[in-house]
Design a protein around this motif. Structure first.
Motif, PDB file in Angstrom:
ATOM      1  N   LEU A  27       0.815  -1.176   0.076  1.00 10.72           N
ATOM      2  CA  LEU A  27      -0.133   0.074   0.068  1.00 10.72           C
ATOM      3  C   LEU A  27       0.944   1.398   0.005  1.00 10.72           C
ATOM      4  O   LEU A  27       0.618   2.056  -0.750  1.00 10.72           O
ATOM      5  CB  LEU A  27      -0.932   0.095   1.160  1.00 10.72           C
ATOM      6  CG  LEU A  27      -2.048  -1.059   1.210  1.00 10.72           C
ATOM      7  CD1 LEU A  27      -2.713  -1.038   2.569  1.00 10.72           C
ATOM      8  CD2 LEU A  27      -2.989  -0.716   0.008  1.00 10.72           C
ATOM      9  N   LEU A  28       1.909   1.461   0.694  1.00 15.79           N
ATOM     10  CA  LEU A  28       2.688   2.352   0.917  1.00 15.79           C
ATOM     11  C   LEU A  28       3.711   2.666  -0.351  1.00 15.79           C
ATOM     12  O   LEU A  28       3.840   3.720  -0.647  1.00 15.79           O
ATOM     13  CB  LEU A  28       3.729   2.441   2.080  1.00 15.79           C
ATOM     14  CG  LEU A  28       3.091   2.354   3.581  1.00 15.79           C
ATOM     15  CD1 LEU A  28       4.090   1.942   4.527  1.00 15.79           C
ATOM     16  CD2 LEU A  28       2.585   3.716   3.624  1.00 15.79           C
ATOM     17  N   ALA A  29       3.891   1.610  -1.067  1.00 17.61           N
ATOM     18  CA  ALA A  29       4.651   1.559  -2.273  1.00 17.61           C
ATOM     19  C   ALA A  29       3.843   2.088  -3.226  1.00 17.61           C
ATOM     20  O   ALA A  29       4.207   3.075  -4.304  1.00 17.61           O
ATOM     21  CB  ALA A  29       5.235   0.373  -2.622  1.00 17.61           C
ATOM     22  N   ALA A  30       2.465   2.026  -3.450  1.00 18.78           N
ATOM     23  CA  ALA A  30       1.706   2.474  -4.346  1.00 18.78           C
ATOM     24  C   ALA A  30       1.413   3.916  -4.251  1.00 18.78           C
ATOM     25  O   ALA A  30       1.576   4.726  -5.154  1.00 18.78           O
ATOM     26  CB  ALA A  30       0.198   1.767  -4.174  1.00 18.78           C
ATOM     27  N   ALA A  31       1.272   4.419  -3.033  1.00 19.81           N
ATOM     28  CA  ALA A  31       1.286   5.810  -2.633  1.00 19.81           C
ATOM     29  C   ALA A  31       2.526   6.599  -2.960  1.00 19.81           C
ATOM     30  O   ALA A  31       2.700   7.506  -3.735  1.00 19.81           O
ATOM     31  CB  ALA A  31       0.894   6.140  -1.272  1.00 19.81           C
ATOM     32  N   ASN A  32       3.697   5.983  -2.616  1.00 21.03           N
ATOM     33  CA  ASN A  32       4.916   6.459  -3.121  1.00 21.03           C
ATOM     34  C   ASN A  32       5.228   6.568  -4.564  1.00 21.03           C
ATOM     35  O   ASN A  32       6.068   7.389  -5.098  1.00 21.03           O
ATOM     36  CB  ASN A  32       6.065   5.821  -2.353  1.00 21.03           C
ATOM     37  CG  ASN A  32       6.366   6.181  -1.068  1.00 21.03           C
ATOM     38  OD1 ASN A  32       6.047   7.389  -0.393  1.00 21.03           O
ATOM     39  ND2 ASN A  32       6.906   5.327  -0.004  1.00 21.03           N
ATOM     40  N   ALA A  33       4.765   5.695  -5.139  1.00 20.71           N
ATOM     41  CA  ALA A  33       4.539   5.709  -6.828  1.00 20.71           C
ATOM     42  C   ALA A  33       4.111   6.779  -7.164  1.00 20.71           C
ATOM     43  O   ALA A  33       4.479   7.416  -8.130  1.00 20.71           O
ATOM     44  CB  ALA A  33       4.315   4.451  -7.202  1.00 20.71           C
ATOM     45  N   CYS A  34       2.820   7.400  -6.648  1.00 25.49           N
ATOM     46  CA  CYS A  34       2.333   8.615  -7.041  1.00 25.49           C
ATOM     47  C   CYS A  34       3.092   9.677  -6.797  1.00 25.49           C
ATOM     48  O   CYS A  34       3.209  10.741  -7.667  1.00 25.49           O
ATOM     49  CB  CYS A  34       0.914   8.701  -6.268  1.00 25.49           C
ATOM     50  SG  CYS A  34      -0.282   7.564  -6.477  1.00 25.49           S
ATOM     51  N   PHE A  35       3.766   9.814  -5.632  1.00 25.74           N
ATOM     52  CA  PHE A  35       4.573  11.068  -5.204  1.00 25.74           C
ATOM     53  C   PHE A  35       5.907  11.010  -6.031  1.00 25.74           C
ATOM     54  O   PHE A  35       6.483  11.983  -6.515  1.00 25.74           O
ATOM     55  CB  PHE A  35       5.015  11.025  -3.825  1.00 25.74           C
ATOM     56  CG  PHE A  35       3.799  11.395  -3.064  1.00 25.74           C
ATOM     57  CD1 PHE A  35       3.321  12.566  -2.811  1.00 25.74           C
ATOM     58  CD2 PHE A  35       3.110  10.282  -2.258  1.00 25.74           C
ATOM     59  CE1 PHE A  35       2.281  12.797  -2.178  1.00 25.74           C
ATOM     60  CE2 PHE A  35       2.170  10.611  -1.471  1.00 25.74           C
ATOM     61  CZ  PHE A  35       1.631  11.761  -1.481  1.00 25.74           C
ATOM     62  N   SER A  36       6.443   9.910  -6.549  1.00 26.39           N
ATOM     63  CA  SER A  36       7.507   9.612  -7.200  1.00 26.39           C
ATOM     64  C   SER A  36       7.210  10.346  -8.763  1.00 26.39           C
ATOM     65  O   SER A  36       8.214  10.856  -9.387  1.00 26.39           O
ATOM     66  CB  SER A  36       7.951   8.100  -7.412  1.00 26.39           C
ATOM     67  OG  SER A  36       9.148   7.963  -8.441  1.00 26.39           O
ATOM     68  N   ALA A  37       5.968  10.050  -9.264  1.00 25.17           N
ATOM     69  CA  ALA A  37       5.566  10.490 -10.356  1.00 25.17           C
ATOM     70  C   ALA A  37       5.694  11.948 -10.675  1.00 25.17           C
ATOM     71  O   ALA A  37       5.494  12.734 -11.522  1.00 25.17           O
ATOM     72  CB  ALA A  37       4.165   9.880 -10.898  1.00 25.17           C
ATOM     73  N   MET A  38       5.165  12.476  -9.160  1.00 23.67           N
ATOM     74  CA  MET A  38       5.287  13.920  -9.196  1.00 23.67           C
ATOM     75  C   MET A  38       6.668  14.644  -9.180  1.00 23.67           C
ATOM     76  O   MET A  38       6.929  15.932  -8.889  1.00 23.67           O
ATOM     77  CB  MET A  38       4.659  14.352  -7.961  1.00 23.67           C
ATOM     78  CG  MET A  38       3.120  14.004  -7.999  1.00 23.67           C
ATOM     79  SD  MET A  38       2.476  14.499  -5.957  1.00 23.67           S
ATOM     80  CE  MET A  38       1.305  13.098  -5.921  1.00 23.67           C
TER      81      MET A  38
END
Length: 230
Positions: A27-38
């Motif tokens: 779950l945390l990895a999925a959220a971090n993937a969003c921030f990484s895309a930003m």
């Protein structure tokens, strides 16, 4: 006893995230993937597992606060489908059932109990996760956050999870890990056992459920004791 339990509809209802499966890392990895895309890196860490179990939007809110951006709820809603996409694509990289889960559920079946899942995870994701882990067949039914118009702690999803599995509300017990699960049990008028190996650990005892579950090995006896009071 097996035939008696099946006849009376004795049913053990499980929450999913934080109860059956430790899903926090994915779950945390999925959220971090969003921030990484930003271009914002990975602001969430393993220390944020409790937030992970509060859902995708909670993780996004925390992440945006970490990077110093004020984002309103419509902004959170815009990123939420992206988080779900990342999560769906890597749903069981790190997620695993808690130790003893499969053995305990098999023992419940040997005793004649029906087992089912009632979760606030979207149903398709819950189905996908359990199938990826090879444990979907352990449960007679699954009700997710979007199966009905309401979700836990409303009693309707719990009732559907029990009745779809062939159980009886009056002969059911809920195993969970949060206050939401406790409130669901209260609404349903059924005993609740909260796990102490979930995201809140032994601190969950503050909610004073009917029972605490420290290890899955103890579940068959615990369920029997709780239903003996029904």
């Amino acid at each position: 006893m097996t035939d008696i339990r099946k006849a009376t509809g004795d049913c053990v209802v499980f929450d999913l995230d934080g109860t059956l499966v430790d899903t926090s890392a994915d779950l945390l990895a999925a959220a971090n993937a969003c921030f990484s895309a930003m271009g914002q890196g990975s602001p969430l860490t393993s220390a944020d597992s409790l937030t992970a179990f509060h859902g995708g939007r909670a993780m996004l809110r925390l992440g945006f606060s970490r990077i110093g951006e004020l984002v309103d709820e419509p902004g959170i809603d815009r990123w939420y489908p992206e988080l779900l996409r990342h999560y769906r694509e890597a749903i069981a990289v790190h997620s695993r059932p808690y130790p003893g889960t499969v053995e305990a559920i098999s023992a419940l079946h040997d005793l004649g109990y029906i087992t089912t899942v009632c979760t606030n995870k979207p149903a398709a994701l819950a189905e996908a996760l359990l199938r990826e882990l090879g444990i979907r067949d352990l449960f007679a039914a699954l009700v997710g956050a979007d199966t009905l118009p309401t979700r836990k702690p409303d009693v309707a999803p719990y009732r559907l999870a029990v009745e779809s599995a062939g159980g009886r509300m009056a002969r059911s017990v809920l195993i969970g890990d949060t206050e939401t699960d406790l409130l669901t049990g209260r609404a349903a008028g059924v005993p609740v056992a909260l796990v102490t190996f979930g995201p809140e650990g032994e601190g969950i005892a503050r909610l004073q459920p009917e029972a605490l579950l420290a290890r899955y090995e103890d579940l068959p006896d615990l369920a029997t004791r709780l239903l003996a009071r029904s």
